[in-house]
Design a protein around this motif. Structure first.
Motif, short mmCIF file in Angstrom:
data_model
loop_
_atom_site.label_atom_id
_atom_site.label_comp_id
_atom_site.label_asym_id
_atom_site.label_seq_id
_atom_site.Cartn_x
_atom_site.Cartn_y
_atom_site.Cartn_z
N ALA A 16 0.85 -1.19 0.00
CA ALA A 16 0.00 0.00 0.00
C ALA A 16 0.89 1.25 0.00
CB ALA A 16 -0.91 0.00 1.22
N GLN A 17 0.44 2.26 -0.70
CA GLN A 17 1.22 3.49 -0.84
C GLN A 17 1.28 4.26 0.47
OE1 GLN A 17 -0.85 5.54 -3.91
NE2 GLN A 17 -0.08 4.21 -5.53
N SER A 18 2.45 4.82 0.76
CA SER A 18 2.68 5.71 1.91
C SER A 18 2.06 5.17 3.20
CB SER A 18 2.14 7.10 1.62
OG SER A 18 2.75 7.63 0.48
N SER A 19 2.48 3.97 3.59
CA SER A 19 1.93 3.36 4.79
C SER A 19 3.02 2.63 5.57
CB SER A 19 0.80 2.39 4.43
OG SER A 19 1.29 1.35 3.62
N MET A 20 2.67 2.22 6.78
CA MET A 20 3.55 1.41 7.62
C MET A 20 2.98 -0.01 7.63
SD MET A 20 5.97 3.38 8.77
CE MET A 20 6.66 2.79 10.29
N ILE A 21 3.83 -0.98 7.31
CA ILE A 21 3.42 -2.38 7.20
C ILE A 21 4.13 -3.18 8.29
CG2 ILE A 21 3.29 -4.40 5.69
CD1 ILE A 21 1.83 -2.03 4.48
N GLU A 22 3.38 -3.99 9.04
CA GLU A 22 3.96 -4.87 10.06
C GLU A 22 3.84 -6.30 9.58
OE1 GLU A 22 3.02 -4.51 14.22
OE2 GLU A 22 2.22 -2.50 13.85
N GLN A 23 4.95 -7.06 9.75
CA GLN A 23 4.95 -8.47 9.39
C GLN A 23 5.81 -9.23 10.38
OE1 GLN A 23 6.26 -9.41 5.46
NE2 GLN A 23 4.34 -8.82 4.52
N LYS A 24 5.57 -10.52 10.47
CA LYS A 24 6.39 -11.41 11.29
C LYS A 24 7.19 -12.26 10.32
CE LYS A 24 6.80 -13.30 15.49
NZ LYS A 24 7.58 -12.65 16.48
N PHE A 25 8.49 -12.39 10.57
CA PHE A 25 9.36 -13.22 9.75
C PHE A 25 10.22 -14.07 10.67
CE2 PHE A 25 13.37 -14.04 7.55
CZ PHE A 25 12.89 -14.71 6.44
N GLY A 26 9.89 -15.34 10.78
CA GLY A 26 10.62 -16.21 11.70
C GLY A 26 10.53 -15.68 13.12
N ARG A 27 11.67 -15.43 13.74
CA ARG A 27 11.68 -14.89 15.11
C ARG A 27 11.74 -13.38 15.12
NH1 ARG A 27 17.26 -14.36 17.48
NH2 ARG A 27 18.64 -14.46 15.69
N TYR A 28 11.74 -12.75 13.96
CA TYR A 28 11.85 -11.30 13.86
C TYR A 28 10.50 -10.65 13.57
CZ TYR A 28 16.85 -12.12 13.40
OH TYR A 28 18.14 -12.50 13.61
N ASP A 29 10.34 -9.45 14.10
CA ASP A 29 9.21 -8.60 13.74
C ASP A 29 9.74 -7.58 12.75
OD1 ASP A 29 7.14 -9.62 15.50
OD2 ASP A 29 8.36 -8.82 17.13
N LEU A 30 9.01 -7.36 11.67
CA LEU A 30 9.38 -6.39 10.65
C LEU A 30 8.37 -5.26 10.63
CD1 LEU A 30 10.05 -8.77 7.60
CD2 LEU A 30 11.71 -7.96 9.26
N LEU A 31 8.85 -4.05 10.50
CA LEU A 31 8.00 -2.88 10.32
C LEU A 31 8.67 -2.04 9.26
CD1 LEU A 31 5.62 -1.05 11.32
CD2 LEU A 31 7.28 0.01 12.83
N PHE A 32 7.96 -1.80 8.16
CA PHE A 32 8.56 -0.98 7.11
C PHE A 32 7.60 0.06 6.59
CE2 PHE A 32 7.51 -5.15 5.38
CZ PHE A 32 6.66 -4.87 4.33
N LYS A 33 8.19 1.16 6.17
CA LYS A 33 7.45 2.29 5.62
C LYS A 33 7.59 2.25 4.11
CE LYS A 33 7.19 7.28 5.74
NZ LYS A 33 7.72 8.51 6.30
N THR A 34 6.49 2.54 3.41
CA THR A 34 6.53 2.54 1.96
C THR A 34 6.46 3.96 1.41
OG1 THR A 34 4.12 2.30 1.81
CG2 THR A 34 5.41 0.28 1.83
N ASP A 35 6.95 4.12 0.19
CA ASP A 35 6.91 5.43 -0.47
C ASP A 35 5.59 5.60 -1.22
OD1 ASP A 35 7.23 3.85 -2.72
OD2 ASP A 35 9.17 4.67 -3.27
N GLU A 36 5.49 6.67 -2.01
CA GLU A 36 4.25 6.95 -2.74
C GLU A 36 3.96 5.95 -3.85
OE1 GLU A 36 7.75 8.98 -4.26
OE2 GLU A 36 6.74 9.31 -2.37
N GLU A 37 4.91 5.08 -4.17
CA GLU A 37 4.69 4.04 -5.18
C GLU A 37 4.47 2.67 -4.54
OE1 GLU A 37 6.26 4.16 -8.80
OE2 GLU A 37 6.24 6.34 -8.86
N GLY A 38 4.55 2.58 -3.21
CA GLY A 38 4.33 1.32 -2.52
C GLY A 38 5.58 0.49 -2.32
#
Length: 83
Positions: A16-38
């Motif tokens: 999704a464009q310009s949003s914060m995405i949370e995901q779980k990957f193995g034992r790690y938590d991921l949080l990433f921000k996207t730009d206007e193109e996703g």
């Protein structure tokens, strides 16, 4: 810690464009921000604290695209600790 192929595959997708995405990957938590193109441009990887923040590492994407839309440079840089 450098980013390995499985995590890079997750970060290569469009979201999704310009949003914060949370995901779980193995034992790690991921949080990433996207730009206007996703495209993911900022990544926090580690363990999610009770406050919702990720405690671990912070990465920023170096992404350069020319006027025709061709990718010139695309890599992730470790920026330090995330608290």
């Amino acid at each position: 810690m450098s980013l390995k192929e499985p995590i890079l595959k997750i970060l290569a997708k469009q979201y999704a464009q310009s949003s914060m995405i949370e995901q779980k990957f193995g034992r790690y938590d991921l949080l990433f921000k996207t730009d206007e193109e996703g495209r993911p441009i900022l990544l926090f990887i580690g363990t999610k604290a009770s406050s919702g923040n990720i405690i671990g590492e912070r990465y920023a994407r170096r992404l350069k695209i020319d006027d025709e839309g061709n990718t010139i440079k695309d890599h992730w840089e470790l920026k330090g600790k995330a608290t």
